[in-house]
Design a protein around this motif. Sequence first.
Motif, PDB file in Angstrom:
ATOM      1  N   MET A   1       0.826  -1.214   0.000  1.00 38.31           N
ATOM      2  CA  MET A   1       0.000   0.000   0.000  1.00 38.31           C
ATOM      3  C   MET A   1       0.856   1.259   0.000  1.00 38.31           C
ATOM      4  SD  MET A   1      -2.899  -1.337   2.677  1.00 38.31           S
ATOM      5  CE  MET A   1      -4.091  -0.041   2.447  1.00 38.31           C
ATOM      6  N   GLY A   2       2.159   1.092   0.215  1.00 39.96           N
ATOM      7  CA  GLY A   2       3.081   2.205   0.070  1.00 39.96           C
ATOM      8  C   GLY A   2       2.720   3.405   0.918  1.00 39.96           C
ATOM      9  N   ASP A   3       2.846   4.593   0.318  1.00 37.11           N
ATOM     10  CA  ASP A   3       2.586   5.846   1.027  1.00 37.11           C
ATOM     11  C   ASP A   3       1.246   6.461   0.632  1.00 37.11           C
ATOM     12  OD1 ASP A   3       5.040   5.749   2.365  1.00 37.11           O
ATOM     13  OD2 ASP A   3       6.086   6.610   0.642  1.00 37.11           O
ATOM     14  N   LEU A   4       0.296   5.629   0.225  1.00 38.89           N
ATOM     15  CA  LEU A   4      -0.983   6.148  -0.244  1.00 38.89           C
ATOM     16  C   LEU A   4      -1.923   6.535   0.897  1.00 38.89           C
ATOM     17  CD1 LEU A   4      -1.710   3.714  -3.222  1.00 38.89           C
ATOM     18  CD2 LEU A   4      -0.810   6.046  -3.320  1.00 38.89           C
ATOM     19  N   TYR A   5      -1.597   6.161   2.123  1.00 38.15           N
ATOM     20  CA  TYR A   5      -2.481   6.426   3.255  1.00 38.15           C
ATOM     21  C   TYR A   5      -1.730   7.128   4.375  1.00 38.15           C
ATOM     22  CZ  TYR A   5      -5.645   3.141   1.002  1.00 38.15           C
ATOM     23  OH  TYR A   5      -6.464   2.512   0.100  1.00 38.15           O
ATOM     24  N   GLN A   6      -2.456   8.017   5.064  1.00 44.39           N
ATOM     25  CA  GLN A   6      -1.948   8.589   6.312  1.00 44.39           C
ATOM     26  C   GLN A   6      -2.065   7.513   7.384  1.00 44.39           C
ATOM     27  OE1 GLN A   6      -0.697  11.816   7.378  1.00 44.39           O
ATOM     28  NE2 GLN A   6      -0.269  10.471   9.102  1.00 44.39           N
ATOM     29  N   ARG A   7      -0.931   7.056   7.919  1.00 42.16           N
ATOM     30  CA  ARG A   7      -0.939   5.949   8.871  1.00 42.16           C
ATOM     31  C   ARG A   7      -0.787   6.445  10.304  1.00 42.16           C
ATOM     32  NH1 ARG A   7       0.515   1.049   6.423  1.00 42.16           N
ATOM     33  NH2 ARG A   7      -0.431   0.990   4.363  1.00 42.16           N
ATOM     34  N   PHE A   8      -1.447   5.739  11.211  1.00 43.60           N
ATOM     35  CA  PHE A   8      -1.316   6.004  12.632  1.00 43.60           C
ATOM     36  C   PHE A   8      -0.789   4.752  13.332  1.00 43.60           C
ATOM     37  CE2 PHE A   8      -4.362   9.139  11.164  1.00 43.60           C
ATOM     38  CZ  PHE A   8      -3.829  10.292  11.722  1.00 43.60           C
ATOM     39  N   PRO A   9      -0.112   4.904  14.470  1.00 37.39           N
ATOM     40  CA  PRO A   9       0.638   3.795  15.081  1.00 37.39           C
ATOM     41  C   PRO A   9      -0.233   2.802  15.841  1.00 37.39           C
ATOM     42  CG  PRO A   9       0.869   5.755  16.421  1.00 37.39           C
ATOM     43  CD  PRO A   9       0.112   6.180  15.200  1.00 37.39           C
ATOM     44  N   VAL A  10      -1.162   2.168  15.125  1.00 41.05           N
ATOM     45  CA  VAL A  10      -1.984   1.113  15.707  1.00 41.05           C
ATOM     46  C   VAL A  10      -2.072  -0.026  14.695  1.00 41.05           C
ATOM     47  CG1 VAL A  10      -4.232   0.481  16.671  1.00 41.05           C
ATOM     48  CG2 VAL A  10      -3.380   2.815  16.955  1.00 41.05           C
ATOM     49  N   THR A  11      -1.781  -1.233  15.130  1.00 43.68           N
ATOM     50  CA  THR A  11      -1.972  -2.413  14.293  1.00 43.68           C
ATOM     51  C   THR A  11      -3.188  -3.161  14.817  1.00 43.68           C
ATOM     52  OG1 THR A  11       0.396  -2.591  13.860  1.00 43.68           O
ATOM     53  CG2 THR A  11      -0.937  -4.543  13.425  1.00 43.68           C
ATOM     54  N   VAL A  12      -4.322  -3.004  14.142  1.00 46.35           N
ATOM     55  CA  VAL A  12      -5.589  -3.560  14.618  1.00 46.35           C
ATOM     56  C   VAL A  12      -5.644  -5.053  14.308  1.00 46.35           C
ATOM     57  CG1 VAL A  12      -8.098  -3.473  14.426  1.00 46.35           C
ATOM     58  CG2 VAL A  12      -6.769  -1.345  14.377  1.00 46.35           C
ATOM     59  N   ALA A  13      -5.956  -5.838  15.323  1.00 43.59           N
ATOM     60  CA  ALA A  13      -5.996  -7.287  15.163  1.00 43.59           C
ATOM     61  C   ALA A  13      -7.401  -7.871  15.299  1.00 43.59           C
ATOM     62  CB  ALA A  13      -5.077  -7.951  16.189  1.00 43.59           C
ATOM     63  N   LYS A  14      -8.289  -7.171  16.018  1.00 41.39           N
ATOM     64  CA  LYS A  14      -9.603  -7.735  16.312  1.00 41.39           C
ATOM     65  C   LYS A  14     -10.578  -6.606  16.599  1.00 41.39           C
ATOM     66  CE  LYS A  14     -10.459  -9.616  20.356  1.00 41.39           C
ATOM     67  NZ  LYS A  14     -10.447 -10.517  21.540  1.00 41.39           N
ATOM     68  N   GLY A  15     -11.857  -6.872  16.348  1.00 35.20           N
ATOM     69  CA  GLY A  15     -12.873  -5.886  16.662  1.00 35.20           C
ATOM     70  C   GLY A  15     -14.170  -6.535  17.096  1.00 35.20           C
ATOM     71  N   GLU A  16     -14.944  -5.812  17.866  1.00 39.82           N
ATOM     72  CA  GLU A  16     -16.287  -6.254  18.239  1.00 39.82           C
ATOM     73  C   GLU A  16     -17.098  -5.036  18.656  1.00 39.82           C
ATOM     74  OE1 GLU A  16     -18.632  -9.511  21.051  1.00 39.82           O
ATOM     75  OE2 GLU A  16     -16.447  -9.375  21.105  1.00 39.82           O
ATOM     76  N   GLY A  17     -18.265  -4.882  18.043  1.00 39.12           N
ATOM     77  CA  GLY A  17     -19.104  -3.734  18.357  1.00 39.12           C
ATOM     78  C   GLY A  17     -18.397  -2.438  18.043  1.00 39.12           C
ATOM     79  N   ALA A  18     -18.266  -1.575  19.054  1.00 44.92           N
ATOM     80  CA  ALA A  18     -17.609  -0.274  18.865  1.00 44.92           C
ATOM     81  C   ALA A  18     -16.180  -0.277  19.394  1.00 44.92           C
ATOM     82  CB  ALA A  18     -18.415   0.817  19.557  1.00 44.92           C
ATOM     83  N   ARG A  19     -15.603  -1.467  19.566  1.00 44.41           N
ATOM     84  CA  ARG A  19     -14.247  -1.567  20.108  1.00 44.41           C
ATOM     85  C   ARG A  19     -13.356  -2.380  19.185  1.00 44.41           C
ATOM     86  NH1 ARG A  19     -14.137  -0.521  25.904  1.00 44.41           N
ATOM     87  NH2 ARG A  19     -16.217   0.195  26.531  1.00 44.41           N
ATOM     88  N   VAL A  20     -12.072  -2.028  19.192  1.00 41.32           N
ATOM     89  CA  VAL A  20     -11.061  -2.822  18.501  1.00 41.32           C
ATOM     90  C   VAL A  20      -9.896  -3.047  19.448  1.00 41.32           C
ATOM     91  CG1 VAL A  20     -11.691  -1.999  16.197  1.00 41.32           C
ATOM     92  CG2 VAL A  20      -9.914  -0.793  17.503  1.00 41.32           C
TER      93      VAL A  20
END
Length: 383
Positions: free
Chosen positions: A1-20
Amino acid sequence: MGDLYQRFPVTVAKGEGARVWDEDGKEYIDCMGGYGVALAGHRNPRVVQAIKAQLDRIITVHGSLYNKTRAEFLDRLTGAAPPGLTRVHLNNSGAESVEAAIKFAKRHTGKSGMVAMRGSYHGKTAGALSVTFNPKYKKGFGPMLEGASFSPFGDIDALRDSTGDDTALVIMEPIQGESGIRVAPPGFLQDARRLCDERGIVLIFDEIQCGLGRTGKMWAAEHWETIPDIMCLAKGIAGGIPMGATLTKPEIMASIKKGDHSSTFGGSPLACAAGSAVLQSLSEDGLVSNAETVGSRLHRGLQELQEKHRVISEVRGMGLMAGVELRCGVKDVILEGIKRGVLLLYSGSNILRLLPPLTISEDDIERVLETIDAVLNSVGRDK
């Protein structure tokens, strides 16, 4: 994906409802919501079950063949749609939904002029980009489609002056998202509807971000009791599976002949199964009313924060769609929010945008408000 996105320092692994959760197990309240895609909540149980069941049957069926899952979704969608929008083209994204709307309006009217709003955002493919306002997205990608012009959002006199004999369509978001959650002023949508009727112009509402219950009503335009000729949908419509939909009045779709516009992946059974589950969740699980109730608490709390923090210049939005304009950049605010366990979104350089799942609880909203308060105390005290 290169530099096409503004990235933030979170690597999301799982989600449920309104939480990740990130890969280290840290929990976040998700007010980013995949830019509105996580509308019905991460891993919505209805959506997960529908996808699993469909995987055991068939994943893809081209539109040249019939499919029961697709037919059931179309029945649900047109049943929930504003009156008269009974014809649907299924595609795969918001930009594709807008591309179809542009083509349909031009074919129906036999005209080519397009009027969009200043501050608009409709996507980054060539046609959608032509009716997107911000010049930064267009730089180096011209020329755009001919015949596009832009009118001030909310100014009916300017819109009247911007339309003419060759105007095929007027396209607008009832609530502008990318430009900072800007709500149409009272009467503007109704006046635009009357103007388009008088001049034989197709009125297109882009409800890709503001539709499907986001504002506390099923469709944002319901707040102004206005129905367009074409409506564009995408984002959360299939619970995270890529899908877009272009809904039209019958006479508009009747102008399109077989082969004029199609989509290889559009209307896949997998996406349609997920879409039916989302619509069922919206109608049967109280998500739209939750957006209204919890959204009211969100906006009330943000306005209280505005009174407390001079760094906040304005609060805008409806339901669970909020924009907080700051007198400073938002990057440090977002990064500090991440440290404190809340994912916030931006809109431009100085506007916080909140698009949480419609499943979010009032308790979570209270925590979000407390976090924003603490963050502004930390990074905004000198602004």
